[in-house]
Design a protein around this motif. Structure first.
Motif, mmCIF file in Angstrom:
data_model
loop_
_atom_site.group_PDB
_atom_site.id
_atom_site.type_symbol
_atom_site.label_atom_id
_atom_site.label_comp_id
_atom_site.label_asym_id
_atom_site.label_seq_id
_atom_site.Cartn_x
_atom_site.Cartn_y
_atom_site.Cartn_z
ATOM 1 N N LYS A 13 -24.475 -15.986 -12.308
ATOM 2 C CA LYS A 13 -23.042 -16.033 -12.020
ATOM 3 C C LYS A 13 -22.626 -14.746 -11.311
ATOM 4 O O LYS A 13 -22.242 -13.771 -11.948
ATOM 5 N N PRO A 14 -22.713 -14.715 -9.997
ATOM 6 C CA PRO A 14 -22.340 -13.506 -9.269
ATOM 7 C C PRO A 14 -20.842 -13.245 -9.332
ATOM 8 O O PRO A 14 -20.046 -14.167 -9.512
ATOM 9 N N VAL A 15 -20.470 -11.990 -9.192
ATOM 10 C CA VAL A 15 -19.060 -11.619 -9.135
ATOM 11 C C VAL A 15 -18.573 -11.808 -7.702
ATOM 12 O O VAL A 15 -19.011 -11.119 -6.783
ATOM 13 N N CYS A 16 -17.678 -12.735 -7.511
ATOM 14 C CA CYS A 16 -17.178 -13.075 -6.178
ATOM 15 C C CYS A 16 -15.658 -12.856 -6.173
ATOM 16 O O CYS A 16 -14.926 -13.510 -6.917
ATOM 17 N N ILE A 17 -15.208 -11.925 -5.352
ATOM 18 C CA ILE A 17 -13.802 -11.522 -5.356
ATOM 19 C C ILE A 17 -13.152 -11.800 -4.003
ATOM 20 O O ILE A 17 -13.702 -11.456 -2.951
ATOM 21 N N LEU A 18 -11.990 -12.431 -4.041
ATOM 22 C CA LEU A 18 -11.147 -12.579 -2.857
ATOM 23 C C LEU A 18 -10.065 -11.513 -2.937
ATOM 24 O O LEU A 18 -9.336 -11.434 -3.927
ATOM 25 N N ALA A 19 -9.972 -10.672 -1.905
ATOM 26 C CA ALA A 19 -8.985 -9.586 -1.889
ATOM 27 C C ALA A 19 -7.950 -9.814 -0.801
ATOM 28 O O ALA A 19 -8.274 -10.312 0.288
ATOM 29 N N ILE A 20 -6.713 -9.440 -1.085
ATOM 30 C CA ILE A 20 -5.595 -9.627 -0.157
ATOM 31 C C ILE A 20 -4.855 -8.313 0.027
ATOM 32 O O ILE A 20 -4.539 -7.622 -0.949
ATOM 33 N N GLU A 21 -4.579 -7.967 1.281
ATOM 34 C CA GLU A 21 -3.839 -6.746 1.613
ATOM 35 C C GLU A 21 -2.670 -7.113 2.528
ATOM 36 O O GLU A 21 -2.854 -7.726 3.580
ATOM 37 N N SER A 22 -1.437 -6.731 2.095
ATOM 38 C CA SER A 22 -0.254 -7.038 2.920
ATOM 39 C C SER A 22 0.815 -5.967 2.738
ATOM 40 O O SER A 22 1.995 -6.276 2.674
ATOM 41 N N SER A 23 0.402 -4.708 2.673
ATOM 42 C CA SER A 23 1.348 -3.649 2.329
ATOM 43 C C SER A 23 2.275 -3.251 3.470
ATOM 44 O O SER A 23 3.349 -2.702 3.236
ATOM 45 N N CYS A 24 1.887 -3.530 4.726
ATOM 46 C CA CYS A 24 2.724 -3.121 5.854
ATOM 47 C C CYS A 24 2.814 -4.258 6.877
ATOM 48 O O CYS A 24 3.494 -5.237 6.642
ATOM 49 N N ASP A 25 2.109 -4.117 8.001
ATOM 50 C CA ASP A 25 2.232 -5.150 9.036
ATOM 51 C C ASP A 25 0.911 -5.813 9.387
ATOM 52 O O ASP A 25 0.808 -6.475 10.420
ATOM 53 N N VAL A 90 -5.395 -7.872 -5.182
ATOM 54 C CA VAL A 90 -4.271 -7.735 -4.255
ATOM 55 C C VAL A 90 -3.716 -6.318 -4.309
ATOM 56 O O VAL A 90 -3.753 -5.656 -5.332
ATOM 57 N N THR A 91 -3.216 -5.868 -3.161
ATOM 58 C CA THR A 91 -2.516 -4.586 -3.105
ATOM 59 C C THR A 91 -1.159 -4.745 -3.790
ATOM 60 O O THR A 91 -0.324 -5.534 -3.341
ATOM 61 N N LEU A 92 -0.954 -3.989 -4.865
ATOM 62 C CA LEU A 92 0.317 -4.045 -5.577
ATOM 63 C C LEU A 92 1.295 -3.004 -5.035
ATOM 64 O O LEU A 92 2.493 -3.094 -5.250
ATOM 65 N N GLY A 93 0.799 -1.991 -4.345
ATOM 66 C CA GLY A 93 1.615 -0.944 -3.767
ATOM 67 C C GLY A 93 0.751 0.267 -3.465
ATOM 68 O O GLY A 93 -0.454 0.240 -3.740
ATOM 69 N N PRO A 94 1.313 1.309 -2.884
ATOM 70 C CA PRO A 94 2.655 1.369 -2.305
ATOM 71 C C PRO A 94 2.710 0.660 -0.949
ATOM 72 O O PRO A 94 1.670 0.362 -0.367
ATOM 73 N N GLY A 95 3.934 0.417 -0.484
ATOM 74 C CA GLY A 95 4.102 -0.257 0.796
ATOM 75 C C GLY A 95 5.518 -0.780 0.945
ATOM 76 O O GLY A 95 6.426 -0.407 0.195
ATOM 77 N N LEU A 96 5.719 -1.647 1.928
ATOM 78 C CA LEU A 96 7.017 -2.282 2.149
ATOM 79 C C LEU A 96 7.177 -3.423 1.150
ATOM 80 O O LEU A 96 6.311 -4.292 1.061
ATOM 81 N N MET A 97 8.272 -3.432 0.418
ATOM 82 C CA MET A 97 8.418 -4.391 -0.665
ATOM 83 C C MET A 97 8.333 -5.841 -0.177
ATOM 84 O O MET A 97 7.651 -6.673 -0.786
#
Length: 356
Positions: A13-25, A90-97
């Protein structure tokens, strides 16, 4: 709220992670399996160029348009199905709300629907940990702990002592404008466009870095200040344009080179001082401005002169990207450091001394 229970990685059971970044543009998604990056897809937003800077409302709308196709592309490129995912990061911060909320809401909904953990990442921590991103087919050397990291981007300029992936101490930071912000604002004054950093970098390659002298603030300790440089640059242009309305056009490359050289000199002097104070000779560079040619050259020259062991990430990992969020999440997954689904996004970091 209780987080989801899970297990440590096993060969079955490999560790498989989906990551999301949306802190700016930039809307970005990445997939990582057992610490190896399988995909890193980013959609940028050209709409802000007309305004000379990021417009928060337009940024959040563009994230809403991009996030589904970007996530789909990242999973397809990685050859991973949603059912194979171990966690959503996911990026929780810091960034544009507004921008953060698009990514955070999507990540929370997906984690809940799949019944898997949510992992939060600090955007700045991600930039530092970009040095640990590995791909299946590329050899890679990572910095040993502890190391120093000069983190320079459009919104941040910091010197960080990295004791562990989850123990980062801010030794110095900007008290006003960041280095990238100063470049963008000076670029705007010269009507060069946005983002200003890459434009100034390109022009500076043909200019004389000693053609003009600009103000260098004297700030105690390891903190930075770039607002004085920005003001000095503005007043200098005002005075020159009064006698020669075409001064910028006549001296554009020299102006870019001199401005860039001043910013790099300010950054490197503080970093040099940090190395002397800490005695740490493993030094890394990260953040969007770390793609700047003059900064990279100065960093390498200082390393040769001082005997530093240096680490510079690939260009694709310097700007905002989800791969850096994925590697942060991979470490957190191994420690079972999961995020409650009701934890909110944040615009600024609460601590002035720690990245966490």
């Amino acid at each position: 709220m209780t987080t989801h229970s899970t297990t440590l990685p096993t060969p079955e059971k490999p560790v498989c992670i989906l990551a999301i970044e949306s802190s700016c543009d930039d809307t970005s998604a990445a997939v990582m399996r057992n610490g190896l990056l399988l995909s890193n897809v980013t959609a940028s937003q050209a709409v802000h160029e007309a305004y000379g800077g990021v417009v928060p409302e337009l940024a959040s709308r563009a994230h809403q348009q991009h996030i589904v196709p970007v996530v789909h592309a990242a999973l397809k490129q990685a050859g991973v199905k949603r059912e194979e995912l171990s966690a959503i990061a996911v990026t929780l911060g810091p960034g544009l709300m507004g921008s953060l909320l698009v990514g955070v809401s999507f990540a929370k909904g997906l984690a809940m629907s799949l019944g898997i953990p949510l992992i939060e990442a600090n955007h700045l921590q991600g930039h530092v940990l970009a040095h640990f991103i590995k791909t299946p087919d590329e050899p890679h050397t990572v910095p040993p702990y502890p190391f120093l990291c000069l983190l320079v981007s459009g919104g941040n300029s910091q010197i960080v002592k990295v004791n562990a992936y989850n123990d980062m101490e801010i030794l110095g930071q900007t008290i006003d404008d960041a280095a990238g912000e100063a470049m963008d604002k000076c670029s705007k004054v010269m009507n060069l466009g946005y983002p200003g950093g890459p434009i100034i970098d390109r022009l500076a390659r043909k200019g004389n870095p000693k053609a003009f002298a600009f103000s260098k603030p004297h700030i105690a300790g390891l903190d930075y200040s770039f607002s004085g440089l920005k003001t000095s640059f503005l007043y200098f242009l005002r005075d020159q344009l009064a006698t020669d309305p075409d001064f910028i056009a006549h001296h554009l490359e020299d102006l870019a080179a001199s401005l860039e050289a001043t910013i790099v000199d300010i950054l490197m002097k503080k970093l040099d001082l940090a190395v002397k104070q800490t005695g740490i000779h493993h030094v890394a560079l990260s953040g969007g401005v770390s793609a700047n040619t003059a900064l990279r050259d100065a960093f390498k020259q200082r390393a040769d002169k001082r005997g530093w062991n240096i680490y510079i990430p690939k260009f694709s990992y310097t700007t905002d990207n989800a791969a850096m969020i994925a590697i942060t999440a991979h470490h957190k997954f191994l420690d079972k450091d999961f995020c409650p689904l009701d934890k909110p996004a944040y615009c600024r970091i609460s601590s002035k001394t720690k990245l966490q």
